[in-house]
Design an enzyme around this catalytic site. Structure first.
Site, short mmCIF file in Angstrom:
data_model
loop_
_atom_site.label_atom_id
_atom_site.label_comp_id
_atom_site.label_asym_id
_atom_site.label_seq_id
_atom_site.Cartn_x
_atom_site.Cartn_y
_atom_site.Cartn_z
N HIS A 140 0.82 -1.21 0.00
CA HIS A 140 0.00 0.00 0.00
C HIS A 140 0.85 1.26 0.00
CE1 HIS A 140 -3.93 -1.74 0.29
NE2 HIS A 140 -3.67 -2.38 1.44
N CYS A 196 -0.03 2.42 -4.66
CA CYS A 196 -0.83 3.61 -4.99
C CYS A 196 -0.04 4.87 -4.61
CB CYS A 196 -2.14 3.58 -4.20
SG CYS A 196 -3.21 2.19 -4.60
#
Length: 331
Positions: A140, A196
């Site tokens: 992440h 991301c």
């Protein structure tokens, strides 16, 4: 007769085990036979001698699964694929590749914030001219307000360790100071970040604008922060722009879950010898666009979700500008 065959089979296995112990290759001696780290691990070797310096090729690969609502399914596949690619196609040795995942048993190999920061230090320790270093992260990534005033857009990018809920994220400034600042003249670092909001996660001073075919200035707006290396070259290949999300998807294999950027990067570097950075960027963009155009769902909500997940634009940033269509990508 069956009992005789069984005894012979057992004897052969015993002989094999004895030979492995004598040769020092007893694979079952590891606490975790599924570990992606060669024993002893690179951290143990490095810690045994203060004079130990990084090998000519050295890599740090990190894959984080997380838990519950934050869980990712493709990160371990990504790390395995990248490790295999570096060994079989790029000349990296197993003993010079450090892998952190939440499937490792040894505490120092779990991708906690503390362990990641220490491993970043290991990656660049003693680097010297001719070294080729790779930092890979699959997990992440999050954006947050810039509290230091050194971001042109007022936003800092981060990567999330497994314990980010309690220990916090690792900010781009920290990554930059850990593995960009120490790079000596003649050292090349490639950071491949499949997360991301990862466009400028290394905080490098130059960001390539593919549409306009030019480098854009990403240096600190007020000149108070250091983002440059000590003469070496840092190049970051990111899964998407700072304001985008990256896909963890089965879109390319229909079977295994992978990070889209990781899958495409390895696919094209295996398929085409002597790719330039610009060629690779174009190929990844084209394949992502094809997937977006070809995937059809009966429910509109599914279509919107997949478009948001796959409409990502891989990006290149660097400590020094160069001609991306002339320079070949060599790890």
């Amino acid at each position: 007769m069956n009992s005789v065959v069984t005894e012979i089979g057992a004897s052969k296995k015993l002989i094999v085990k004895v030979k492995e112990k004598i040769s020092g290759n007893d694979l079952t001696s590891s606490k975790n036979p599924d570990s992606l780290n060669k024993k002893p691990s690179p951290l143990e070797i490095s810690g045994s001698s203060s004079k130990t310096r990084p090998a000519g090729k050295r890599a740090l690969l990190i894959g984080v699964i997380y838990k519950s609502e934050h869980k990712l399914k493709g990160t371990i596949n990504d790390v395995k694929s990248m490790r295999e690619f570096l060994i079989l196609n790029c000349g990296f040795k197993e003993e010079n590749i450090l892998v952190l995942t939440d499937q490792e048993i040894e505490p120092e190999l779990i991708p906690t914030k503390k362990n990641i920061l220490e491993s970043l230090e290991w990656l660049v320790k003693g680097c010297q001219a001719g070294d080729s270093l790779v930092f890979y992260f699959s997990g992440h990534g999050v954006s947050q307000p810039d509290f230091d005033g050194d971001e042109r857009d007022g936003i800092s990018e981060t990567i999330c360790p497994v314990d980010f809920m309690t220990e916090g994220m690792i900010v781009d400034n920290d990554i930059n100071s850990a593995i960009v600042w120490p790079l000596k003249n003649g050292v090349t670092l490639h950071a491949i970040v499949d997360a991301c909001h990862s466009g400028t996660v290394l905080d490098l001073e130059h960001v390539y604008n593919r549409q306009e075919n030019k480098w854009e200035d990403n240096s600190p707006p007020y000149g108070n922060a250091r983002k440059h290396s000590d003469g070496g070259l840092a190049i970051s290949l990111s899964a998407c722009l700072d304001n985008q999300v990256a896909a963890d998807t089965t879109a390319f294999t229909e079977k295994t879950m992978n990070g889209a950027m990781t899958y495409l990067l390895i696919k094209f570097m295996k398929k085409y010898q002597g790719l330039t950075y610009g060629d690779l960027l174009d190929l990844m963009h084209e394949d992502l666009e094809k997937v977006n155009e070809s995937r059809c769902f009966s429910r509109k909500i599914f279509k919107k979700i997949m478009k948001r997940m796959l409409l990502q634009k891989p990006q290149i940033s660097a400590s020094k500008p160069f001609d991306v269509y002339k320079e070949h990508l060599i790890l």
